[in-house]
Write a protein that holds these residues in place. Structure first.
Motif, mmCIF file in Angstrom:
data_model
loop_
_atom_site.group_PDB
_atom_site.id
_atom_site.type_symbol
_atom_site.label_atom_id
_atom_site.label_comp_id
_atom_site.label_asym_id
_atom_site.label_seq_id
_atom_site.Cartn_x
_atom_site.Cartn_y
_atom_site.Cartn_z
ATOM 1 N N MET A 1 0.841 -1.205 0.000
ATOM 2 C CA MET A 1 0.000 0.000 0.000
ATOM 3 C C MET A 1 0.879 1.259 0.000
ATOM 4 S SD MET A 1 -2.884 0.916 2.731
ATOM 5 C CE MET A 1 -3.748 2.410 2.623
ATOM 6 N N THR A 2 0.507 2.170 -0.816
ATOM 7 C CA THR A 2 1.283 3.433 -0.839
ATOM 8 C C THR A 2 0.364 4.603 -0.491
ATOM 9 O OG1 THR A 2 0.839 3.657 -3.170
ATOM 10 C CG2 THR A 2 2.984 2.733 -2.549
ATOM 11 N N PHE A 3 0.993 5.656 -0.045
ATOM 12 C CA PHE A 3 0.228 6.862 0.324
ATOM 13 C C PHE A 3 0.614 8.007 -0.562
ATOM 14 C CE2 PHE A 3 0.252 4.294 4.119
ATOM 15 C CZ PHE A 3 -1.032 4.443 4.622
ATOM 16 N N THR A 48 5.647 -3.570 6.039
ATOM 17 C CA THR A 48 5.350 -4.490 4.930
ATOM 18 C C THR A 48 6.240 -4.215 3.719
ATOM 19 O OG1 THR A 48 3.694 -3.034 3.980
ATOM 20 C CG2 THR A 48 2.932 -4.596 5.677
ATOM 21 N N LEU A 49 6.979 -3.138 3.771
ATOM 22 C CA LEU A 49 7.735 -2.760 2.569
ATOM 23 C C LEU A 49 9.071 -3.478 2.479
ATOM 24 C CD1 LEU A 49 7.056 1.094 2.398
ATOM 25 C CD2 LEU A 49 5.865 -0.750 1.229
ATOM 26 N N SER A 50 9.660 -3.453 1.265
ATOM 27 C CA SER A 50 10.960 -4.106 1.038
ATOM 28 C C SER A 50 12.077 -3.303 1.690
ATOM 29 C CB SER A 50 11.212 -4.208 -0.464
ATOM 30 O OG SER A 50 11.420 -2.914 -1.003
ATOM 31 N N LYS A 56 13.462 5.302 2.410
ATOM 32 C CA LYS A 56 12.884 6.419 1.677
ATOM 33 C C LYS A 56 11.476 6.736 2.202
ATOM 34 C CE LYS A 56 12.148 8.097 -2.939
ATOM 35 N NZ LYS A 56 11.422 7.626 -4.120
ATOM 36 N N GLU A 57 10.687 5.627 2.327
ATOM 37 C CA GLU A 57 9.326 5.808 2.802
ATOM 38 C C GLU A 57 9.324 6.333 4.249
ATOM 39 O OE1 GLU A 57 7.010 5.586 -0.142
ATOM 40 O OE2 GLU A 57 5.866 5.147 1.683
ATOM 41 N N GLY A 58 10.224 5.723 5.042
ATOM 42 C CA GLY A 58 10.340 6.133 6.454
ATOM 43 C C GLY A 58 10.637 7.624 6.576
ATOM 44 N N GLN A 59 11.572 8.089 5.783
ATOM 45 C CA GLN A 59 11.935 9.518 5.794
ATOM 46 C C GLN A 59 10.718 10.393 5.483
ATOM 47 O OE1 GLN A 59 15.126 10.438 3.130
ATOM 48 N NE2 GLN A 59 16.669 9.881 4.665
#
Lengths: 345, 683
Positions: A1-3, A48-50, A56-59
């Motif tokens: 899932m992406t935001f 759930t991400l790779s 990157k997403e965390g940032q």
């Protein structure tokens, strides 16, 4: 899932901006930062991400949280400030405070205290004496001859009854503070340095510049080697302390029975600075005090050995000083005691 | 005294500007108080000190001017004459009053107007010219300082001059056309029948010199200064003559002044001297003063360093006779007109004033520490003043001399005060025996100007036959406090003023137990609101509300006027004890209130005493505070009673916390005692 972080951030900005009160803002906060809020969901999703996507997403999530947190904090402050301002319980801080009022010392007392304290700082003691005096102390001992006009009933108040301890002694109301000199010298040996404030009485008809009761301060310094130049020095220091260092002064020969040489001291007029005006009678000078070297007859009267001591003496009228200093034009104001006069000082 | 500069220039040329001359004269002790101009002349108004009668004339002023400016003098020469052998008939009756009288008879004078110059000089000084003879006497008076008078000889009954005291009820019309009644304290010049002049003051109308006068008798005399002064005051007439006689005329000028006038009269009016008499009763001071002083002494006294030559020069210019400067000591004989010069100090002043005080050096004296303690009453007064100022009272200073009526209006008619022998007005009849009249008059004058809230105090004196007493007087009326938060504004009452004193006493270190206030009715205080204050059992003053009848008499509209008067010496002369520190308890105290219904004859003081005494007998507790809380009078209580509440604070005698039952036990005991001994009811 992406935001869609951009859109979510914009939404959050709008919602925070629209929140008008603390309650709405709290709801917005819960929506984003609450335990079940959007950010919690984002962090849950992160797991759930790779491995490659995570940093990157965390940032991006952290940045989003930072923005929301800050915006909410800022909005909170604005809302609180506004709420305080809107409050009906605001004190009118311009209403005067309530205090126990402090009274006003009479301007003559203040003048006496100021003058005495200048002399006290120079080593003089403050002494007092009675207002009811003998002819000896008020006149004879001060080298004022038996038939001198100041002894007349026109110039001195006499009492109806004589001294109860000695019926031959006539009593009077002292016409000057000088008899206290005599009392103190009779009791003490030099070196002596003292000032004497007090009431004095003369039968003058009352007008703007005359009063039958007024105040004087008398000073005396007696030692083995007091010179005329000491008199000049002492009074120069005194008058500069009282009227300011910029005043000019002059010593003018004068006559007093109890001093020789005698002088009157003038200071440059404080209104016109010496140019001449109505206050100084166009002379540029104001007569301020009398002074001189103690007359040997006075030492003789108090029983000091001939030629052993010399001394200087000075005297001034308290009302005159107060009138000059504060621009008071009528001596009667001092004794009328109008509340509105007293409270100015 | 006024002098004309043009006239002065007849004798000396100053050679400096008018302003500079005025300054130099002022700085030599001849103060120029005012400068004005009349035509081409300038007038100086001088303040001549009473020791310098020699300067009350033009020649004297010329001498001073010449001495100050180091200029030569032009002294008018008097003709040497051989006087006729025949004597005028002059009898001096009162020899003490007149020690010398010179009478000169000039016959065949022609009376006309004076010379231009004399008229001008006299008119500059504001004198109206009369005729040549009268003008000359006035001119010579101004020039030499010798008062002179010319009589119309033919109008003198018996052609005789008698110097005597006036008779009781004797009258004279003086030349100013006023009839004056005389008495034996006044010296007159008389002929055989009547007084023709008030000696030394003014001549009589009947014998004045007129246009018809042919023969004149010129009088030049020396009269006793004191007698002339008293006569002048008595008849209410001060003249140029009396002014000079009062201050002392030079005995020698009696002759010199007469001779100068004779010269001028003969020159202007002609005539011939036919008779003259110089009656000398007592030769005044034939032995002149001699003063020895050295240059070093003078220098030491004034702190200067002038030479013998300089000193000698100054003294000679003042007409002093100076000899023997070589040995270092001068012998100085002052001129006859300088009777003020008697001792070395006078010589010091003479040289100092001519040098100029401002030209003398300045030094700073060494002031030695003294063991004379500061005046204790002054310290107490200052402290008391501070305490009352801090409590919002303004300080007043009132006249200590009052009208006896003020005492009567204050219901204090029984007080005596100290009577003044010679008051100017009734308002100075007596020295006040109480501060109440002074302070009520201040309340009245303020109230009349719309000032209604008054809190005043004065630290002054009251006077009785025993002497003068330092006293504190306080007066208070109007609203209690200026607090806008209190909606109900109340007038200050007895307890406000009492509280101010309690606070002041406390600050002075007088403990509560040394002070006792008890009811004592004063005439001037309201019924039931009058109390006496005792310190250590000695009465020191009163506190109370001023009686309504007193306020009515003063026409003071306020109803609540509170007054206190405290003897400062009695109350505060005592030494403040050195305070010994008592450790502050670390253990809690317990407070219990006690509410009582109390009969009128029991005072709060009685109750407090009983409480203290009872707790003192307890072993476990001490009373650390006893506070009065409330007074109640009203529906909730019987009519003859009032409700009083006290708060008692107990603490353990030992270093421990008190148990509740210990306090209860003690407190109940206190209550029981109050009920039993004082008949109070617990509420």
């Amino acid at each position: 899932m992406t935001f869609d972080y951009e859109t979510e951030e914009q939404n959050s900005r709008r919602k925070i901006a629209e929140a008008a009160d603390a309650k709405t803002l709290e709801a917005v906060r819960v929506e984003y930062l609450g335990r079940k809020g959007m950010l919690a969901a984002m962090y849950a999703n992160l797991a759930t991400l790779s491995k490659e996507q995570k940093p990157k997403e965390g940032q991006r999530i952290n940045k989003f949280r930072g923005v929301v947190t800050q915006l909410i904090e800022e909005k909170k402050k604005t809302i609180t400030a506004k709420a305080r301002q809107d409050s009906q319980k605001q004190l009118d801080v311009t209403i005067p405070g309530v205090a126990r009022l402090v009274g006003h010392a009479h301007v003559l007392t203040q003048t006496i205290d100021e003058i005495c304290s200048i002399f006290e700082q120079m080593g003089f003691a403050v002494q007092e004496g009675p207002e009811i005096e003998t002819e000896f102390n008020n006149f004879t001992a001060l080298n004022i001859p038996e038939d001198h006009p100041s002894r007349d009933g026109f110039d001195t108040f006499y009492l109806k009854k004589p001294d109860p301890t000695d019926k031959k002694v006539n009593l009077l109301l002292r016409s000057q503070t000088s008899p206290v000199q005599i009392r103190i010298m009779k009791e003490h040996k030099p070196p002596l340095a003292f000032v004497v404030p007090g009431k004095v009485y003369r039968p003058d008809a009352v007008d703007a510049s005359h009063s039958f009761m007024f105040h004087q301060i008398e000073g005396l310094l007696v030692d083995k080697d007091v010179k005329f130049s000491d008199l000049k020095g002492l009074l120069t220091v005194f008058l500069k302390r009282l009227f300011g260092r910029e005043i000019k002064m002059r010593f003018r020969p004068h006559f007093f029975p109890f001093t020789e040489p005698s002088a009157e001291v003038d200071i440059s007029c404080y209104i016109c600075g010496g140019k001449g005006c109505s206050v100084c009678g166009r002379k540029g000078w104001l007569e301020i005090m009398g002074c001189g070297m103690v007359h040997p007859q006075v030492f003789k009267a108090v029983g000091y050995p001939k030629g052993k001591y010399t001394g200087l003496a000075f005297g001034l009228g308290v009302e005159r000083i107060a009138m000059l200093k504060h621009g008071i034009h009528d001596i009667r104001l001092f004794f009328e005691n109008d509340n509105r006069f007293l409270e100015q000082f | 005294m006024k002098i004309s500069l043009n006239w002065l220039k007849d004798y000396v040329t100053p050679g400096i500007s008018v302003e500079k001359l005025a300054h130099r004269l002022t700085m030599a002790g001849l103060e120029v108080e005012k400068i004005s101009s009349v035509g081409d002349d300038t007038i100086f108004e001088l303040e001549i000190t009473p020791n310098r009668p020699d300067c009350l004339n033009m020649l004297g002023m010329a001498r001073e001017t010449a001495a100050i400016l180091k200029k030569p003098r032009r002294i008018p020469k008097v003709k040497k004459r051989v006087w006729p052998k025949q004597k005028c008939a002059i009898v001096i009756d009162d020899k003490k009053a007149c020690s010398r009288y010179i009478g000169t008879l000039i016959e065949g004078v022609s009376i006309k107007s004076s010379d231009e110059k004399i008229i001008k000089h006299l008119m500059t000084l504001g004198q109206r010219p009369v005729n040549n003879v009268v003008d000359i006497t006035n001119f010579c008076l101004m020039e030499t300082g010798q008062p002179l008078h010319a009589f119309d000889y033919d109008k003198l009954a018996g052609g005789k001059i008698i110097v005597r005291r006036a008779r009781k009820g004797e009258k004279i019309v003086t030349i100013d056309d006023v009839e004056r009644e005389l008495d034996p304290s006044i010296l007159v010049i008389a002929d055989e029948k009547r007084a023709v002049a008030i000696a030394g003051v003014m001549g009589g109308k009947a014998t004045e010199v007129t246009g018809a006068t042919k023969n004149i008798l010129l009088e030049s005399a020396y009269f006793d200064p004191v007698l002339i002064r008293r006569a002048s005051r008595k008849v209410g007439l001060s003249s140029d003559s009396s002014y000079r006689f009062e201050r002392g005329v030079d005995y020698r000028t009696v002759e010199g002044g007469a001779a100068r006038a004779v010269d001028l009269i003969l020159e202007s009016a002609g005539g011939k001297i036919t008779k003259r008499a110089d009656v000398i009763v007592a030769r005044k001071k034939s032995a002149r003063t001699r003063i020895t002083i050295s240059k070093d002494t003078i220098n030491a006294r004034i702190g200067a360093s002038l030479t013998s030559v300089q000193y000698k020069d100054i003294l000679k210019r003042l007409d002093f006779n100076v000899t023997g400067s070589k040995t270092g000591a001068f012998t100085i004989v002052p001129p006859s007109f300088r009777e003020d010069i008697k001792a070395a100090e006078d010589i010091v002043e003479e040289v100092a004033r001519i040098v100029g005080y401002d030209n003398l050096p300045l030094s700073f004296p060494l002031i030695k520490a003294s063991t004379i303690p500061p005046d204790p009453t002054r310290l107490a007064r200052r402290k008391m003043r501070e305490l009352f100022l801090a409590q919002g009272f303004d300080e007043v200073i009132t006249y200590t001399m009052i009208n006896r009526k003020g005492l009567e209006m204050s219901n204090q008619g029984d007080l005596q005060g100290v009577e003044i022998f010679n008051p100017l007005t009734q308002d100075q009849e007596i020295m006040r025996p109480s501060m109440l009249p002074s302070l009520l008059s201040v309340v009245l004058s303020n109230a009349n100007r719309g000032q209604k809230n008054i809190r005043f105090f004065e630290t002054g004196k009251i006077y009785t036959a025993k002497g003068e007493t330092d006293t504190l007087g306080v007066i208070m009326t109007g609203l209690r406090e200026d607090d806008w938060r209190c909606v109900k504004k109340e007038d200050a009452d007895y307890y406000d003023l009492k509280g101010a004193f309690e606070q002041a006493f406390d600050s002075l270190g007088i403990e509560k137990k040394r002070i006792r206030v008890q009811s004592q009715q004063e005439e001037f205080l309201a019924d039931g609101q009058s109390s006496a204050v005792f310190v250590d059992g000695k009465k020191v003053g009163v506190i109370g509300k001023v009686g309504e009848d007193v306020l009515d008499k003063w026409d003071i509209k306020q109803k609540n006027v509170l007054f206190a008067e405290i003897d400062m010496e009695g109350a505060y002369k005592q030494k403040k004890p050195v305070v010994r520190y008592k450790p502050v308890s670390e253990f809690p105290a317990i407070s219990r209130d006690i509410s009582l219904a109390v009969q009128a004859n029991i005072t709060a003081h009685d109750i407090e005493e009983a409480i203290r005494k009872t707790v003192e007998g307890e072993k476990q507790v001490v009373l650390t505070d006893l506070r009065f809380i409330e007074k109640y009078e009203g529906d909730q209580i019987a009519k003859d009673q009032r409700g009083l509440i006290f708060s008692l604070t107990y603490q353990s005698c030992q270093s421990r916390t008190l148990r509740d039952e210990e306090v209860t036990e003690a407190h109940e005991k206190v209550c029981d005692v109050l009920v039993r001994d004082l008949g109070v009811i617990r509420r």
